[in-house]
Design a protein around this motif. Structure first.
Motif, PDB file in Angstrom:
ATOM      1  N   MET A 121       0.668  -1.060  -0.034  1.00  0.00           N
ATOM      2  CA  MET A 121      -0.046   0.132  -0.016  1.00  0.00           C
ATOM      3  C   MET A 121       0.632   1.286  -0.027  1.00  0.00           C
ATOM      4  N   GLY A 137      -6.138  10.216   2.545  1.00  0.00           N
ATOM      5  CA  GLY A 137      -5.661   9.065   1.528  1.00  0.00           C
ATOM      6  C   GLY A 137      -4.659   7.846   2.358  1.00  0.00           C
ATOM      7  N   GLN A 140      -6.673   5.807   4.589  1.00  0.00           N
ATOM      8  CA  GLN A 140      -7.443   4.868   3.603  1.00  0.00           C
ATOM      9  C   GLN A 140      -6.376   3.786   3.505  1.00  0.00           C
ATOM     10  N   ARG A 141      -5.194   3.995   3.004  1.00  0.00           N
ATOM     11  CA  ARG A 141      -4.335   3.037   2.885  1.00  0.00           C
ATOM     12  C   ARG A 141      -3.982   2.123   4.003  1.00  0.00           C
ATOM     13  N   LEU A 161     -14.064   4.697  -0.529  1.00  0.00           N
ATOM     14  CA  LEU A 161     -13.511   6.018  -1.220  1.00  0.00           C
ATOM     15  C   LEU A 161     -14.037   7.052  -0.987  1.00  0.00           C
ATOM     16  N   ARG A 169      -9.396   9.705  -5.354  1.00  0.00           N
ATOM     17  CA  ARG A 169     -10.573   8.599  -5.336  1.00  0.00           C
ATOM     18  C   ARG A 169     -10.200   7.689  -6.516  1.00  0.00           C
ATOM     19  N   GLU A 171      -7.117   7.651  -8.099  1.00  0.00           N
ATOM     20  CA  GLU A 171      -6.078   6.865  -8.060  1.00  0.00           C
ATOM     21  C   GLU A 171      -6.119   5.755  -7.326  1.00  0.00           C
ATOM     22  N   MET A 172      -6.751   5.822  -6.241  1.00  0.00           N
ATOM     23  CA  MET A 172      -6.859   4.523  -5.082  1.00  0.00           C
ATOM     24  C   MET A 172      -8.047   3.641  -5.638  1.00  0.00           C
ATOM     25  N   ARG A 173      -8.920   4.063  -6.725  1.00  0.00           N
ATOM     26  CA  ARG A 173      -9.913   2.971  -7.059  1.00  0.00           C
ATOM     27  C   ARG A 173      -8.942   2.044  -8.014  1.00  0.00           C
ATOM     28  N   GLU A 175      -5.887   1.486  -7.876  1.00  0.00           N
ATOM     29  CA  GLU A 175      -4.920   0.820  -7.108  1.00  0.00           C
ATOM     30  C   GLU A 175      -5.330  -0.426  -6.176  1.00  0.00           C
ATOM     31  N   LEU A 176      -6.924   0.094  -5.596  1.00  0.00           N
ATOM     32  CA  LEU A 176      -7.276  -1.258  -5.000  1.00  0.00           C
ATOM     33  C   LEU A 176      -7.675  -2.569  -6.008  1.00  0.00           C
TER      34      LEU A 176
END
Lengths: 346, 281
Positions: A121, A137, A140-141, A161, A169, A171-173, A175-176
């Motif tokens: 992460m 963020g 979240q990680r 998110l 959001r 970027e994380m999407r 990555e998730l």
């Protein structure tokens, strides 16, 4: 191996029914998104699977084991919460290690797993910090790392998110999606954001008023909505609906256009088409242009068809003016029909 | 008006009030404690410490605090946990628990005197059950232990609720999501209490303990009602010096000692239960 089976789960709060007899089977390693507006029961359903809420009736099975009477810690799940729930009094390391410590894993194994998931992460450099020293963020990680460190069969995510800003959001999407696919867990993900649902899910379960209206692949849900609600909820702008009157058996009149449609005894049904599935010119629906919004790649035109609102996405080169009378030709293979009483697709 | 000055201006009356009615008399008492007939001396402290009662009063006071406060802390945590978990009737339970708070300490002492007295409830009950054939002198001068237990009971009964109220408020500030996360990640109810509630409750624990410890060193009326002079405590000795022995200077020294002990313990708990800034909720 963790298949999840939700069998006839219902939840009542006093006189209010939050969930009506929900059935859903999720295969091993599948990524299912529960999508719906707030109050549709999606979070309640997730919390029942987690064991944080008891169902009024029905069964929950995880990995071939009935779990609805078990406390959350005996269900083999991990969860990511909407507000992250990163413990403020523990360092990032101890937060990620929390579940492992509860399992009484040896220190060496705890360190190995924390370091591995932190690396995954990209938060290795934050391990000594406290939650108060992290951005949204980063928290979240940490929350995701804490779930992954458990190496669970099932990960449950409750709007993970929704508290991030738009760019983060996005970027994380991505990555998730990568991280969860690699972790080979079965995932249930709750969101009200249809773009998030479309981009992440193997299968979307659209919920409305305590029921699953449709559970299918993102493209299927978009192209072939099982009910009027799905068409009007998914897609931005949503599907257009126009009343259709019976012309002959299997033939319907829609805004001055006669189209072949389903055979039905009903005198009136509903015609539906997505905004991008019409072409300007030729034989088409009579439309008066109200608003023109050039959006770059295409132009969004809001018009009046049969006294109702109709949105069309046209090519940016289309020369239309406010007040124009347009002919919008629907692509025949993209037309859908709905029963106005049951609201189901015909 | 200049915006920056306004808050200070608004605080002015309260500050003045404190200076005139608290700091000034305090300075006077402090001066009296270290002087006699206008000359500086530490004799007052020597007189106080030299009295045969002094070691006993210090011992009794500290012992009482050391026994009463931990018991109250555990009980208050237990009661607060139960009250916090109630879904209905929560305020009713709070009110019932808080009833002793509304009673003055002297009245509380007298209620317990009515129980332990020679002709009190306890004796009546015991003799009607046939356990004793004549009333027992629970609070006589030979039974110091019973007096101590009676005082401890009365103190626990009287002042646990104040800790509980503070802890209930503190528990209400801990977001529910932390408990749910802990539950999902495998914590049993006891582990949730130990690893989530206790650490996150630290600021409230700090307030409750400090408040209660200070009150414990000021214990007076309950002891006076139940033990008279049989269980001398620091506050009672201060009263004695002032009114029975008519020595204001030694009384002032004794009062200062209580203050010093209170400040000492306050600083101790502030340090021990400190929450680092970055680890706050």
């Amino acid at each position: 191996m963790a298949e999840i089976a939700i069998k006839g789960v219902a939840k009542r709060f006093g006189g209010f029914t939050a969930l009506h007899q929900v059935d859903l089977t999720i295969s091993d390693q599948e990524f299912v998104v529960l999508l719906g507006a707030s109050g549709c029961g999606k979070t309640t359903l997730l919390r029942i699977v987690a064991g944080l809420e008891r169902s009024s009736q029905g069964e929950v099975w995880i990995g071939g084991r009935r779990v609805d009477h078990l406390p959350p810690r005996e269900r083999g799940i991990a969860m990511v919460f909407q507000n992250y729930a990163v413990f403020p009094h523990l360092t990032v390391f101890e937060n990620i290690a929390f579940g492992l410590r509860m399992k009484k894993l040896p220190q060496q194994e705890v360190e190995r797993r924390v370091n591995r998931t932190a690396e995954l992460m990209h938060i290795e450099q934050l391990l000594k910090r406290y939650s108060g020293q992290l951005s949204g963020g980063q928290r979240q990680r940490v929350a995701v790392a804490r779930a992954l460190a458990m190496e669970p069969d099932v990960i449950l995510m409750d709007e993970p998110l929704s508290n991030l800003d738009a760019l983060l959001r996005l970027e994380m999407r991505a990555e998730l999606k990568g991280v969860l696919a690699a972790s080979k867990t079965t995932t249930i993900y709750v969101t009200h954001d249809q773009v998030e649902a479309m981009s992440l899910a193997d299968r979307i379960a659209v919920m409305h008023q305590g029921r699953i209206v449709q559970a299918a692949s993102p493209v299927e849900v978009y192209r072939n909505p099982a009910a009027r609600f799905v068409g009007s909820f998914i897609g931005n702008p949503p599907m257009n609906f126009i009343p259709a009157a019976k012309a002959a058996n299997g033939s319907w009149t829609v805004a001055g256009l006669t189209l072949s449609g389903p055979k039905s005894d009903k005198p009136r049904i509903e015609f539906a088409i997505r905004p991008e599935d019409v072409d300007a010119g030729g034989e088409g629906l009579r439309a008066t242009v109200h608003v023109i919004e050039p959006l770059g790649p295409h132009t969004l035109v809001t018009c009046d068809v049969e006294g109702g609102l109709f949105r069309a996405i046209l090519d940016s080169n289309a020369s239309v003016q406010v007040g124009d009378d347009l002919r919008l030709a629907p692509k025949p293979d993209r037309i859908r029909w709905f029963d106005p009483e049951t609201t189901n697709a015909l | 008006m200049h915006g920056k000055a306004l808050p200070y201006l608004l605080l002015m009356p309260a500050t003045l009030f404190l200076c005139i009615f608290f700091l000034y008399p305090f300075a006077l008492v402090a001066f009296e404690a270290v002087s006699r007939d206008g000359a500086f001396t530490l004799d007052n402290f020597r007189t106080m410490a030299g009295s045969w009662k002094f070691p006993v009063t210090v011992r009794n006071t500290l012992l009482l605090a050391a026994i009463v406060v931990p018991i109250q802390l555990v009980m208050a945590l237990l009661m607060a946990s139960v009250v916090s978990r109630l879904e209905t009737g929560r305020s009713a339970a709070l009110y019932v628990f808080a009833i002793p708070l509304g009673i003055s300490d002297l009245a509380a002492g007298m209620i317990w005197l009515a129980i332990f007295d020679q002709s009190g409830f306890l004796n009546t009950l015991l003799s009607s059950l046939g356990v004793v054939d004549r009333p027992v002198m629970f609070l006589g001068y030979q039974s110091k232990l019973t007096i101590f237990i009676a005082v401890a009971l009365a103190e626990i009964w009287r002042a646990t609720a104040i800790m509980m109220v503070i802890l209930v408020a503190g528990m209400g500030l801990i977001p529910k999501e932390y408990y749910e996360a802990a539950e999902v990640f495998g914590a049993s109810p006891w582990q949730r209490f130990r690893r989530i509630t206790l650490p996150l409750l630290r600021p409230s624990l700090q307030t409750a303990i400090i408040l209660r410890v200070i009150l414990a060193f000021e214990v007076f009326a309950v002891v006076a009602a139940l033990g008279g002079t049989n269980l001398p405590v620091l506050m009672g000795e201060t009263y004695n010096w002032q009114f029975t022995l008519q020595d204001r200077n030694v009384a002032a020294a004794s009062a200062l000692l209580i203050l010093a002990i209170s400040i000492g313990f306050t600083l101790f708990f502030l340090r021990v239960l400190r929450v680092p800034k970055e680890a706050r909720i």
